[in-house]
Motif scaffolding. Sequence first.
Motif, PDB file in Angstrom:
ATOM      1  N   GLY A  71       0.816  -1.211   0.000  1.00 25.91           N
ATOM      2  CA  GLY A  71       0.000   0.000   0.000  1.00 25.91           C
ATOM      3  C   GLY A  71       0.849   1.260   0.000  1.00 25.91           C
ATOM      4  N   ILE A  72       1.904   1.252   0.810  1.00 29.44           N
ATOM      5  CA  ILE A  72       2.811   2.395   0.854  1.00 29.44           C
ATOM      6  C   ILE A  72       3.534   2.552  -0.482  1.00 29.44           C
ATOM      7  CG2 ILE A  72       4.943   3.261   1.918  1.00 29.44           C
ATOM      8  CD1 ILE A  72       3.871   1.950   4.560  1.00 29.44           C
ATOM      9  N   ALA A  73       3.972   1.443  -1.059  1.00 34.79           N
ATOM     10  CA  ALA A  73       4.641   1.502  -2.366  1.00 34.79           C
ATOM     11  C   ALA A  73       3.681   2.024  -3.435  1.00 34.79           C
ATOM     12  CB  ALA A  73       5.183   0.129  -2.748  1.00 34.79           C
ATOM     13  N   SER A  74       2.423   1.633  -3.353  1.00 36.61           N
ATOM     14  CA  SER A  74       1.416   2.125  -4.296  1.00 36.61           C
ATOM     15  C   SER A  74       1.234   3.632  -4.143  1.00 36.61           C
ATOM     16  CB  SER A  74       0.089   1.406  -4.058  1.00 36.61           C
ATOM     17  OG  SER A  74      -0.923   1.925  -4.878  1.00 36.61           O
ATOM     18  N   PHE A  75       1.151   4.081  -2.913  1.00 37.82           N
ATOM     19  CA  PHE A  75       1.015   5.515  -2.635  1.00 37.82           C
ATOM     20  C   PHE A  75       2.237   6.274  -3.164  1.00 37.82           C
ATOM     21  CE2 PHE A  75      -0.043   8.715   0.965  1.00 37.82           C
ATOM     22  CZ  PHE A  75      -0.875   9.424   0.127  1.00 37.82           C
ATOM     23  N   PHE A  76       3.419   5.722  -2.921  1.00 34.06           N
ATOM     24  CA  PHE A  76       4.662   6.326  -3.402  1.00 34.06           C
ATOM     25  C   PHE A  76       4.639   6.458  -4.929  1.00 34.06           C
ATOM     26  CE2 PHE A  76       8.986   6.016  -5.015  1.00 34.06           C
ATOM     27  CZ  PHE A  76       9.618   7.049  -4.322  1.00 34.06           C
ATOM     28  N   CYS A  77       4.225   5.388  -5.609  1.00 33.97           N
ATOM     29  CA  CYS A  77       4.182   5.421  -7.076  1.00 33.97           C
ATOM     30  C   CYS A  77       3.156   6.425  -7.586  1.00 33.97           C
ATOM     31  CB  CYS A  77       3.899   4.027  -7.635  1.00 33.97           C
ATOM     32  SG  CYS A  77       5.315   2.923  -7.537  1.00 33.97           S
ATOM     33  N   CYS A  78       2.029   6.570  -6.874  1.00 35.29           N
ATOM     34  CA  CYS A  78       1.045   7.587  -7.272  1.00 35.29           C
ATOM     35  C   CYS A  78       1.668   8.978  -7.216  1.00 35.29           C
ATOM     36  CB  CYS A  78      -0.166   7.544  -6.341  1.00 35.29           C
ATOM     37  SG  CYS A  78      -1.411   6.384  -6.823  1.00 35.29           S
ATOM     38  N   VAL A  79       2.341   9.261  -6.113  1.00 30.93           N
ATOM     39  CA  VAL A  79       2.971  10.576  -5.967  1.00 30.93           C
ATOM     40  C   VAL A  79       4.076  10.752  -7.011  1.00 30.93           C
ATOM     41  CG1 VAL A  79       4.320  12.049  -4.421  1.00 30.93           C
ATOM     42  CG2 VAL A  79       2.385  10.748  -3.524  1.00 30.93           C
ATOM     43  N   LEU A  80       4.871   9.708  -7.195  1.00 32.55           N
ATOM     44  CA  LEU A  80       5.946   9.784  -8.181  1.00 32.55           C
ATOM     45  C   LEU A  80       5.389  10.016  -9.589  1.00 32.55           C
ATOM     46  CD1 LEU A  80       8.949   9.599  -8.830  1.00 32.55           C
ATOM     47  CD2 LEU A  80       8.677   7.104  -8.985  1.00 32.55           C
ATOM     48  N   SER A  81       4.284   9.361  -9.917  1.00 33.96           N
ATOM     49  CA  SER A  81       3.707   9.570 -11.253  1.00 33.96           C
ATOM     50  C   SER A  81       3.230  11.008 -11.418  1.00 33.96           C
ATOM     51  CB  SER A  81       2.575   8.574 -11.526  1.00 33.96           C
ATOM     52  OG  SER A  81       1.450   8.856 -10.743  1.00 33.96           O
ATOM     53  N   MET A  82       2.709  11.599 -10.351  1.00 31.74           N
ATOM     54  CA  MET A  82       2.300  13.006 -10.421  1.00 31.74           C
ATOM     55  C   MET A  82       3.510  13.917 -10.630  1.00 31.74           C
ATOM     56  SD  MET A  82      -0.662  13.116  -7.509  1.00 31.74           S
ATOM     57  CE  MET A  82      -1.050  14.833  -7.744  1.00 31.74           C
ATOM     58  N   VAL A  83       4.594  13.615  -9.935  1.00 32.83           N
ATOM     59  CA  VAL A  83       5.818  14.405 -10.102  1.00 32.83           C
ATOM     60  C   VAL A  83       6.327  14.272 -11.536  1.00 32.83           C
ATOM     61  CG1 VAL A  83       8.247  14.586  -9.404  1.00 32.83           C
ATOM     62  CG2 VAL A  83       6.466  14.324  -7.671  1.00 32.83           C
ATOM     63  N   LEU A  84       6.307  13.060 -12.043  1.00 34.14           N
ATOM     64  CA  LEU A  84       6.769  12.842 -13.417  1.00 34.14           C
ATOM     65  C   LEU A  84       5.892  13.578 -14.425  1.00 34.14           C
ATOM     66  CD1 LEU A  84       7.717   9.081 -13.097  1.00 34.14           C
ATOM     67  CD2 LEU A  84       9.305  10.982 -13.517  1.00 34.14           C
ATOM     68  N   MET A  85       4.596  13.587 -14.197  1.00 33.28           N
ATOM     69  CA  MET A  85       3.711  14.343 -15.089  1.00 33.28           C
ATOM     70  C   MET A  85       4.040  15.831 -15.024  1.00 33.28           C
ATOM     71  SD  MET A  85      -0.011  12.632 -14.561  1.00 33.28           S
ATOM     72  CE  MET A  85      -0.146  10.861 -14.427  1.00 33.28           C
ATOM     73  N   TYR A  86       4.265  16.307 -13.825  1.00 33.89           N
ATOM     74  CA  TYR A  86       4.616  17.718 -13.637  1.00 33.89           C
ATOM     75  C   TYR A  86       5.907  18.064 -14.386  1.00 33.89           C
ATOM     76  CZ  TYR A  86       5.880  22.043 -11.246  1.00 33.89           C
ATOM     77  OH  TYR A  86       6.236  23.328 -10.972  1.00 33.89           O
ATOM     78  N   LEU A  87       6.834  17.110 -14.412  1.00 29.78           N
ATOM     79  CA  LEU A  87       8.116  17.323 -15.093  1.00 29.78           C
ATOM     80  C   LEU A  87       8.043  17.050 -16.592  1.00 29.78           C
ATOM     81  CD1 LEU A  87      10.522  15.736 -12.451  1.00 29.78           C
ATOM     82  CD2 LEU A  87      10.097  18.180 -12.866  1.00 29.78           C
ATOM     83  N   GLY A  88       6.863  16.677 -17.077  1.00 28.13           N
ATOM     84  CA  GLY A  88       6.687  16.451 -18.507  1.00 28.13           C
ATOM     85  C   GLY A  88       7.106  15.078 -18.992  1.00 28.13           C
ATOM     86  N   ARG A  89       7.256  14.138 -18.116  1.00 28.17           N
ATOM     87  CA  ARG A  89       7.630  12.762 -18.462  1.00 28.17           C
ATOM     88  C   ARG A  89       6.382  11.886 -18.493  1.00 28.17           C
ATOM     89  NH1 ARG A  89      12.886  12.750 -20.107  1.00 28.17           N
ATOM     90  NH2 ARG A  89      14.169  13.952 -18.683  1.00 28.17           N
ATOM     91  N   GLN A  90       5.490  12.151 -19.410  1.00 24.68           N
ATOM     92  CA  GLN A  90       4.174  11.520 -19.439  1.00 24.68           C
ATOM     93  C   GLN A  90       4.234  10.000 -19.599  1.00 24.68           C
ATOM     94  OE1 GLN A  90       1.237  13.229 -18.905  1.00 24.68           O
ATOM     95  NE2 GLN A  90       0.343  11.187 -18.783  1.00 24.68           N
ATOM     96  N   VAL A  91       5.070   9.509 -20.502  1.00 25.92           N
ATOM     97  CA  VAL A  91       5.123   8.057 -20.754  1.00 25.92           C
ATOM     98  C   VAL A  91       5.603   7.320 -19.505  1.00 25.92           C
ATOM     99  CG1 VAL A  91       6.195   6.249 -22.149  1.00 25.92           C
ATOM    100  CG2 VAL A  91       5.438   8.361 -23.237  1.00 25.92           C
ATOM    101  N   VAL A  92       6.666   7.813 -18.896  1.00 28.04           N
ATOM    102  CA  VAL A  92       7.181   7.187 -17.675  1.00 28.04           C
ATOM    103  C   VAL A  92       6.138   7.283 -16.569  1.00 28.04           C
ATOM    104  CG1 VAL A  92       9.023   7.225 -15.950  1.00 28.04           C
ATOM    105  CG2 VAL A  92       9.561   7.717 -18.342  1.00 28.04           C
ATOM    106  N   ALA A  93       5.476   8.438 -16.469  1.00 25.10           N
ATOM    107  CA  ALA A  93       4.442   8.627 -15.451  1.00 25.10           C
ATOM    108  C   ALA A  93       3.309   7.623 -15.621  1.00 25.10           C
ATOM    109  CB  ALA A  93       3.904  10.052 -15.511  1.00 25.10           C
ATOM    110  N   ASP A  94       2.926   7.347 -16.870  1.00 23.81           N
ATOM    111  CA  ASP A  94       1.869   6.367 -17.123  1.00 23.81           C
ATOM    112  C   ASP A  94       2.265   4.982 -16.619  1.00 23.81           C
ATOM    113  OD1 ASP A  94       0.377   8.367 -18.306  1.00 23.81           O
ATOM    114  OD2 ASP A  94       0.749   7.700 -20.371  1.00 23.81           O
ATOM    115  N   TYR A  95       3.506   4.591 -16.877  1.00 21.17           N
ATOM    116  CA  TYR A  95       3.983   3.281 -16.408  1.00 21.17           C
ATOM    117  C   TYR A  95       4.072   3.220 -14.881  1.00 21.17           C
ATOM    118  CZ  TYR A  95       5.007   1.671 -21.133  1.00 21.17           C
ATOM    119  OH  TYR A  95       4.900   1.275 -22.440  1.00 21.17           O
ATOM    120  N   VAL A  96       4.540   4.291 -14.282  1.00 22.78           N
ATOM    121  CA  VAL A  96       4.642   4.326 -12.815  1.00 22.78           C
ATOM    122  C   VAL A  96       3.249   4.266 -12.193  1.00 22.78           C
ATOM    123  CG1 VAL A  96       5.369   5.731 -10.841  1.00 22.78           C
ATOM    124  CG2 VAL A  96       6.884   5.488 -12.810  1.00 22.78           C
TER     125      VAL A  96
END
Length: 137
Positions: A71-96
């Motif tokens: 659950g914590i890892a899932s939460f971490f990946c959600c936040v990380l995907s948001m950060v990646l989207m913010y940084l313009g890394r959409q494809v990586v964010a989708d996978y995360v």
Amino acid sequence: MSLDISTPALLFPAITLLLLAFTNRFVALATLVRGLRVRYKEAPEMRKTIFGQIKNLRLRLLLIRNMQALGIASFFCCVLSMVLMYLGRQVVADYVFGASLFLLLGSLLLSFIETQISTRAINLELRDLEENSSSAS
């Protein structure tokens, strides 16, 4: 399919509530373990039964720990995907974000397994109570 930054944020309340529920399960088991410890010292004739319960509780504690970790890892990946989207890394964010969904699925699967084990343990306790009450009559 392209996700926007609000999509992972939709999982925040769900994951938070799951983590709270998992923590409550852990606290309930910790209380049960402490109670078993007292029973173990006070009633030596019950030690065999108590050892069986301890084995069950160890498995359940392991499952709860892993449920929390996923659950914590899932939460971490959600936040990380948001950060990646913010940084313009959409494809990586989708996978995360996809990884966060699979981690959440794993956590839910472990929760289901732990619930099944818990139900079996409660049924054993009830059966023991029924046998003791019928032999006392």
